[in-house]
Design a protein around this motif. Sequence first.
Motif, mmCIF file in Angstrom:
data_model
loop_
_atom_site.group_PDB
_atom_site.id
_atom_site.type_symbol
_atom_site.label_atom_id
_atom_site.label_comp_id
_atom_site.label_asym_id
_atom_site.label_seq_id
_atom_site.Cartn_x
_atom_site.Cartn_y
_atom_site.Cartn_z
ATOM 1 N N LEU A 240 -12.724 -14.003 134.427
ATOM 2 C CA LEU A 240 -13.193 -15.484 134.590
ATOM 3 C C LEU A 240 -14.308 -15.220 134.260
ATOM 4 O O LEU A 240 -14.903 -16.306 133.910
ATOM 5 C CB LEU A 240 -12.371 -15.971 135.968
ATOM 6 N N ILE A 241 -15.043 -14.074 135.048
ATOM 7 C CA ILE A 241 -16.469 -14.876 135.265
ATOM 8 C C ILE A 241 -17.518 -14.152 133.574
ATOM 9 O O ILE A 241 -18.079 -15.203 133.069
ATOM 10 C CB ILE A 241 -17.317 -13.740 135.833
ATOM 11 N N ALA A 242 -16.252 -13.585 133.072
ATOM 12 C CA ALA A 242 -17.194 -12.870 131.933
ATOM 13 C C ALA A 242 -16.481 -14.542 130.737
ATOM 14 O O ALA A 242 -17.347 -14.285 129.378
ATOM 15 C CB ALA A 242 -16.531 -11.785 130.891
ATOM 16 N N ALA A 243 -15.323 -14.435 131.383
ATOM 17 C CA ALA A 243 -15.484 -16.019 129.928
ATOM 18 C C ALA A 243 -16.105 -17.450 130.490
ATOM 19 O O ALA A 243 -16.187 -18.472 130.203
ATOM 20 C CB ALA A 243 -14.088 -15.982 130.583
ATOM 21 N N GLY A 244 -16.967 -17.391 131.306
ATOM 22 C CA GLY A 244 -18.395 -17.965 132.069
ATOM 23 C C GLY A 244 -17.500 -18.841 132.848
ATOM 24 O O GLY A 244 -17.967 -20.276 132.892
ATOM 25 N N VAL A 245 -16.210 -19.013 133.374
ATOM 26 C CA VAL A 245 -15.476 -20.121 134.161
ATOM 27 C C VAL A 245 -16.116 -19.138 135.938
ATOM 28 O O VAL A 245 -17.178 -18.475 136.735
ATOM 29 C CB VAL A 245 -14.589 -19.321 134.759
ATOM 30 N N THR A 246 -16.707 -19.942 136.644
ATOM 31 C CA THR A 246 -17.412 -19.759 137.599
ATOM 32 C C THR A 246 -16.547 -20.035 138.708
ATOM 33 O O THR A 246 -15.057 -20.760 138.893
ATOM 34 C CB THR A 246 -18.084 -21.424 138.497
ATOM 35 N N LEU A 247 -16.229 -19.160 139.747
ATOM 36 C CA LEU A 247 -15.073 -19.207 140.839
ATOM 37 C C LEU A 247 -16.003 -19.749 141.872
ATOM 38 O O LEU A 247 -16.683 -19.078 142.692
ATOM 39 C CB LEU A 247 -14.895 -17.706 140.984
#
Length: 251
Positions: A240-247
């Motif tokens: 998710l982080i690699a895909a630019g998603v903020t957790l």
Amino acid sequence: MVIDLNADLGEGFGIWRLGDDMALLDIVTSANIACGFHAGDPLTIRRTCAAAVDRGVMIGAQVSYRDLAGFGRREMEVDPEELCAEVLYQLAAVDGIARAMGGRVSYVKPHGALYNRICRDPEQADAVVEAVADYDRDLPLLTLPGSAVHEIAAREGVATVTEAFADRAYTPAGTLLPRRSPGAVLHDPAAVAARAVRMATARTVTAVDGSEVPVDARSICVHGDTPDAVLLARAVRDALIAAGVTLKAFT
């Protein structure tokens, strides 16, 4: 793109341990903590709440049918008034312990068979919503898109938050494939991570028949009781982080 990552935690009981709660709390942003009815005991709840507070992870009360033997995965016929009281009891217990540890319950997520039942059963959904409203109307309920809970909760002034399951198979109707069905639980880290990214970015998931099902979710769940749960959760987080998603927690 912002998404919450939640997991079911605190599901040990007495000397029996289930999953690696401490490792998962370093990965997720929200923790669905068992309340003692399907799993969990006072010491486990206390330790899990304390660890969540230390890590800044949001605490959710994972309420269930009273079913320790079946791990809350057996559907039950419960009088609505009794179900309401049992949900209220569980919610109050975990929130009390969470507050003693310096935190609080921030949301409610039903577990297992109760979770699936209230997606389609307005009577039991109403009982769960009533319990949440009686305790704290500001606590949101975590549920599937299309669940019967949404309309009932809206009438009572209780917010709902939609979620998707990275490690569960879906039917073409957007419901979870029953656990007794082959392939209901997914175990391959790469496949689970890829599904999570698609859920967060494209808002879809591939159902068991190959069709694409919309999943407009604010949170993604990875189960804490599956083999290699930590490996799966870490793969999902990293992807998710690699895909630019903020957790970020939804509460």
